[in-house]
Scaffold this active site. Structure first.
Site, PDB file in Angstrom:
ATOM      1  CG  ASP A   6      -1.844   1.216   1.229  1.00  0.00           C
ATOM      2  OD1 ASP A   6      -2.787   1.246   0.421  1.00  0.00           O
ATOM      3  OD2 ASP A   6      -1.606   2.135   2.052  1.00  0.00           O
ATOM      4  CD  GLU A 102      -4.601   0.349  -3.164  1.00  0.00           C
ATOM      5  OE1 GLU A 102      -5.787   0.348  -2.810  1.00  0.00           O
ATOM      6  OE2 GLU A 102      -3.778   1.191  -2.758  1.00  0.00           O
ATOM      7  CG  ASP A 184      -1.410   4.003   5.203  1.00  0.00           C
ATOM      8  OD1 ASP A 184      -2.424   4.270   4.527  1.00  0.00           O
ATOM      9  OD2 ASP A 184      -0.592   4.871   5.583  1.00  0.00           O
TER      10      ASP A 184
END
Length: 311
Positions: A6, A102, A184
């Site tokens: 992340d 992501e 996170d």
């Protein structure tokens, strides 16, 4: 082993693997540290006589000296950023078989004037590019989740999804279970769970599901086979005919002559009817008319008349 990554601004990245280990990668913020030097240097450059393309004015020596000093600081920032990103991505690609990231809309994130400079300094796009290349080198793989995947809003314990979670809320407090965790870290765990059941079978370091494999990257193989007839002295894209030149094996100097020579041998002038039956007028007859005229000395109309008389 699978790891979820992340990316962020406060921390460059938060990683969580399937073994339960969570790591916080600090953000070096090289540009912020160099701004104290770049501000006076940029002010000095702007106050001196620089180049002007409209009037053709050349820069002064003092401007060139000040601009070179500012460029050295910016060049150092770029080198420090590249070094930190390479070390981070190399460690991830070497320790884990599957890396989950992501699909961030970096272009849209840069439109936020409050975070644009820090996002650009972090290099989100460069991290994904390096991970894509290095996971393939190490025999692993990279999994890119959908940009609308609610990794931050989903509880990593019970799977409940929050309706809203503003960006300024840095702690995830689940409404269904008593889980209270860093935002996170929760997102990294959810990303790791996306491909937790996937195994790479490569034998790279960190992959506990397979046996050790010798040289998973194929380093014992040649990267490129030597092309026949290729020599370095001729330059890129040039070839040398390995067969000795002899009669009937001429090599034309131009591509047009080569095409005409091939056409003249494929469709010899002695059998002009073959040229007419194999290629109709709709298939570029003008090109073959020029080829026939070049090697036979006569036009296509004469050949057609000769073919009609022969029939």
């Amino acid at each position: 082993m699978t790891v979820g990554v992340d990316l962020g601004v406060t921390h460059l990245a938060v990683t969580a693997d399937t073994a339960g280990e969570v790591r916080y990668e600090p953000n070096p913020k090289h540009l912020d540290d160099a701004l104290e030097l770049l501000r006076p240097l940029s002010r000095r450059v702007s106050r001196r006589q620089g180049p002007d393309r409209r009037t053709g004015r050349r820069p002064s020596r003092r401007w060139e000296k000040a601009n070179a000093e500012r460029d050295r600081v910016q060049h150092r920032v770029a080198n420090l950023r590249a070094d930190a990103l390479h070390k981070f991505t190399t460690r991830l690609a070497g320790d884990y078989g599957t890396v989950v990231v992501e699909d961030l809309n970096v272009g849209g994130m840069l439109k936020n004037r409050r975070l644009a400079r820090r996002i650009a300094d972090a290099g989100f796009g460069e991290i994904r590019r390096q991970l894509t290349c290095k996971t393939a080198w190490h025999g692993g793989r990279i999994v890119v989740t959908d940009g609308w995947h609610p990794s931050s809003k989903t509880c990593s314990d019970c799977g409940a999804v929050k309706a809203k979670l503003p960006l300024h809320v840095r702690t995830f407090d689940c409404d269904e279970c008593p889980l209270v965790i860093d935002r996170d870290e929760n997102a990294a765990r959810n990303l790791a769970a996306v491909a937790a059941d996937c195994t790479t079978g490569t034998g790279v370091a960190g992959d506990q599901d397979t046996n050790t494999v010798s040289k998973p990257r194929g380093a014992d193989q040649k990267t490129r086979a030597t092309r026949p007839g290729h020599t370095a002295g001729l330059g890129r894209g040039r070839w040398r005919n390995p067969r000795p030149a002899r009669e009937g094996n001429e090599r034309p100097s131009s591509s047009r002559s080569a095409h005409a020579l091939v056409m003249s041998r494929t469709f010899p002038p002695e059998r002009p009817g073959l040229l007419m039956t194999s290629y109709g007028i709709s298939n570029g007859m003008e090109k073959y008319e020029r080829a026939v005229a070049e090697f036979t000395g006569s036009g296509l109309t004469d050949i057609m008349d000769e073919a009609a008389r022969a029939e």
